[in-house]
Design an enzyme around this catalytic site. Structure first.
Site, PDB file in Angstrom:
ATOM      1  N   ASP A   1      99.882  31.670  78.997  1.00 21.14           N
ATOM      2  CA  ASP A   1      98.794  30.952  79.663  1.00 21.14           C
ATOM      3  C   ASP A   1      97.536  31.818  79.701  1.00 21.14           C
ATOM      4  O   ASP A   1      97.579  33.034  79.523  1.00 21.14           O
ATOM      5  CB  ASP A   1      99.233  30.591  81.079  1.00 21.14           C
TER       6      ASP A   1
ATOM      7  N   GLU B   1      91.314  32.892  78.356  1.00 20.30           N
ATOM      8  CA  GLU B   1      89.944  32.417  78.117  1.00 20.30           C
ATOM      9  C   GLU B   1      88.925  33.123  79.011  1.00 20.30           C
ATOM     10  O   GLU B   1      87.780  33.318  78.603  1.00 20.30           O
ATOM     11  CB  GLU B   1      89.840  30.910  78.381  1.00 20.30           C
TER      12      GLU B   1
ATOM     13  N   ASP C   1      94.757  21.747  81.207  1.00 26.05           N
ATOM     14  CA  ASP C   1      94.840  21.081  82.506  1.00 26.05           C
ATOM     15  C   ASP C   1      94.096  19.750  82.504  1.00 26.05           C
ATOM     16  O   ASP C   1      92.862  19.698  82.562  1.00 26.05           O
ATOM     17  CB  ASP C   1      94.254  21.988  83.591  1.00 26.05           C
TER      18      ASP C   1
END
Length: 762
Positions: A418, A421, A484
């Protein structure tokens, strides 16, 4: 980045120096080297002033031409550049020089350079694909802000009926014309112009693609600053772009992924259903066991169980230690789960919280990013006081993977990588890389580090990630998921747009959170998303604040999940073949309609349906009442679930119950499935094969390939029709197999394993 004020003028504070002519052109070994002054050279005195743009054209591989143009060579920014596995240079490339023209040819693609007024033309098949003419290639100085900035800018012509696709996983309009796209990874969800996976590659339906080979921020103006051009710019003194000839969209993708790296083949079991604890839910070993038991009690197939963030203690992400209050003996728990045939995935990220046992060690050894003054970079967003692993440091990579290795020893099979970024630019990297140029590339190093560990420890063919961030070349480390999204039909549609856009950017495998991430889906959304999710390359039940086990939604959701999970398992021979194709060619499992039907103008904008592999059309239902509109190209297409036949080219509007959706088989298809769904994707796909023939015209031929778990070919089947007879021939080996004709009741042949031929009467 917009520099112009309308078409004729530049914004105040902006100065552009445009290539004006190819004053000098010469061959330097395998490079066509051009000096392009920014004003015509009338006499020798004009050579005493600049700027001059140095243009170098090479052939990295057949049908690809790279153009690099540079201002100050000594000021080019440094970063660890993207490795290009296919950049071996085209030894057959040919350079020609005449008084009027200079050119370099690679395969069927030629770059022609006008020796008079400046002009680059990319030519293939006797036509100009695109060109850069007067006032298009430029050095740009921008003094609009407090700090002067220096850019290299190029504009390539855009035809009035030409459409642009790709540029990463983008959730807005599928066709990029009219958009401003900044290649800069952000954690922005799926409802904005930001993206987790930014790729400076676009695909044109005019027969070519363009890859800007720059790891830092690239700004694209796709018919937005100038309506008849695609503009791209970087803040640097050099810019390289590559024009990739097709002419078909599939050929463009094949060449682009040969250049930047093909997707690894994920393990066969990864195509089965993944179930997650969800994100911020309360769970412990009893919860996990209850979910797994609940799936088994309801005959719901399950291949992977995923532990999200709170398998570790809060405030300590990541220390890679199981929370002892929730998991007393994690190794024994994992052994019990694996004894039930499950693979195990755990959540990780590249952030090290201040409370992590690893933080002080990471700071002391220089394994975390530092600020320019040498202090460790920290902030409080996401995990209080967190630092960030410096993946340019080989010792830091070993340190990080040693921690993951302990989890592999414990029984973990794969990782959800995950984040990646939120990468700062006010830092200093171990290898001296420019932090702005590392911002996007960080995701590549992060995922590569973890993937390489899995290959080393588990072997090729057993490595798989569930990754959110990526940059160009990241397709080599599958699988990626959409990030998401909300739990709505709108979010379902935007997720699909993002996945199709990513597929046109070279990524072969893609997934999404079934039911959406944020919020709790109502039963209609959840059931329709189940169908969509289980007709994707990879399928995961995951959410944020609520569990995604179907019995907590409603009783019918259990039956819908079972229905589509069984369907996916029966389709495994076909889906595994599509996966091997993605690995070998770069053509994705989930394909935008334009990828297969580029000559059909009706397919140009379709982003609410897709092809799953080459032969199945899927149109997810995005409404509470079950109504859906979809388009079928030319031919007789067959509804896989009902057997109804629809004739194309045509639009259709239908209403489907939760156990159905438009799932159509392409004409002239030999579809390989299994007679039984089984309980797992991890099984021998050569046993119990069913070969179904769909709309095979007289004189036509259709084929199917069945692969072993390692991707090797186990058996191939070919069906040929001659009048009222269809003959199916097999090469390779398989168990007993069955051949049938769709829609023809009673027309079927059961074939023993040792027989390689079957004949049916139409």
């Amino acid at each position: 980045m917009k520099f112009r004020n309308g078409f004729w003028r530049l914004h105040d504070g902006v100065t552009a120096h445009y290539a004006a002519e190819a004053y000098e052109a010469r061959a330097v070994e395998d490079t066509l080297r051009i000096l392009a002054p920014v004003q015509p050279i009338r006499h020798r005195g004009d050579m005493l002033k600049g700027p001059v743009i140095t243009v170098e054209a090479t052939a990295p591989m057949p049908d690809v031409i790279a153009v690099r143009f540079t201002h100050f060579a000594g000021s080019v920014r440094h970063a660890e550049t993207l490795p290009l596995p296919g950049r071996d240079r085209d030894e057959s490339a040919k350079i020609e020089l005449t008084d009027d023209m200079a050119s370099i040819t690679s395969g069927g693609l030629t770059l022609r350079v006008d020796r008079g007024e400046w002009g680059l033309e990319f030519v293939a098949g006797g036509r100009v694909l695109t060109r850069s003419g007067s006032r298009q290639m430029a050095i740009v100085d921008d003094e609009r802000g407090p700090d002067p900035r220096h850019y290299m800018m190029e504009q390539l012509d855009l035809g009035f009926d030409e459409r642009i696709y790709g540029l990463g996983e983008r959730f807005g309009a599928f066709v990029k014309n009219g958009q401003v796209v900044d290649i800069w990874n952000e954690d922005g969800g799926t409802q904005s112009e930001q993206a987790y996976k930014n790729v400076p590659f676009y695909l044109s339906d005019a027969g070519y693609g363009v890859f800007v080979n720059h790891t830092g921020p690239v700004s694209f103006e796709v018919g937005s600053e100038t309506t008849s051009r695609v503009q791209f710019s970087v803040e640097d003194h050099s810019l390289e772009y590559m024009v990739i000839h097709g002419p078909s969209p599939k050929e463009i993708l094949e060449r682009y992924t040969e250049l930047t790296g093909r997707p690894a083949l994920p393990p066969q079991w990864s195509l089965g259903l993944w179930l997650s604890t969800s994100f911020t839910t309360d769970y412990d070993e009893a919860t996990v066991t209850g979910f797994v038991d609940g799936m088994a009690e309801r005959d719901l197939p399950l291949d992977v169980f995923h532990f999200d963030c709170f398998w570790m203690r809060g405030y300590r992400w990541c220390d890679f230690e199981w929370d002892p209050d929730l998991f007393e003996d994690p190794e024994a728990m994992l052994a019990r789960l694996k004894a039930r045939g499950l693979r195990i995935c755990v959540w990780i990220n590249p952030y090290i919280a201040q409370e992590s046992r690893l933080f002080a060690e990471g700071v002391e050894r220089g394994y975390l990013l530092r600020r320019p003054d040498g202090s460790p970079w920290q902030w409080d967003l996401w995990q209080p006081g967190m630092g960030l692993v410096d993946f340019t440091n080989p010792d830091a990579r070993r340190w990080y993977t040693n921690e993951l290795g302990r989890l592999l020893d414990m029984g973990v099979d794969c990782f959800k990588t995950d984040f990646g970024e939120r990468v700062p630019t006010d830092v200093a990297y171990h290898d001296g890389s420019d932090p702005e140029l590392m911002h996007n590339y960080y995701a590549h190093l992060y995922n590569k580090t973890v993937f390489d560990l899995l290959v080393e420890r588990r072997g090729e063919g057993e490595a798989v990630l569930f990754a959110r961030s990526a940059a160009a070349g990241g397709q080599q480390y599958p699988v990626h998921w959409g990030g998401d999204c909300e739990s709505t039909f709108s979010a379902m549609a935007e997720s699909l747009r993002g996945g199709l856009s990513l597929g046109l950017s070279g990524f072969g495998f893609w997934s999404h959170d079934i039911g959406g991430f944020e919020g709790t889906p109502d039963p209609d959304v959840f059931k329709r998303w189940l169908a969509f999710g289980l007709l994707s390359s990879h399928s995961r039940l995951h959410g944020s604040k609520s569990y995604r086990v179907p019995w907590l939604v409603d009783d019918e959701s259990v039956d819908v999940l079972r229905h589509f999970a069984d369907l996916k398992l029966r389709l495994m021979p076909y889906l595994w073949d599509a996966s091997v194709t993605a690995h070998e060619t770069g053509v994705p499992v989930m394909r935008a309609m334009v990828l297969e039907f580029g000559d059909d103008p009706a397919c140009a904008y379709l982003d609410r349906q897709y092809l799953l592999g080459e032969r199945l059309l899927v149109a997810p239902v995005l409404s509470h009442d079950g109504e859906v509109s979809y388009y079928v190209p030319e031919g007789r297409w067959t509804h896989l679930l009902s057997g109804a036949v629809v004739e194309g080219p045509s639009w259709h509007r239908e209403t489907h119950d939760p156990f159905s959706l438009p799932l159509l088989v392409r004409p002239s298809t030999l579809l390989a499935t299994t007679a039984e769904a089984g309980s797992s994707a991890d099984r021998d796909l050569t046993e119990g094969l069913v070969l179904t023939i769909y709309e095979l015209a007289d004189g036509a031929e259709a084929g199917a390939t069945v692969h072993a778990a390692d991707g090797s070919v186990a058996a191939t089947f070919t069906a040929r029709r001659d009048g009222s007879t269809i003959v199916v021939e097999r090469t390779g080996s398989c168990g007993d197999w069955r051949v049938e004709i769709a829609g023809a009741t009673g027309v079927a042949v059961d074939v023993p394993a040792g027989v390689g031929r079957a004949q049916l009467a139409v």
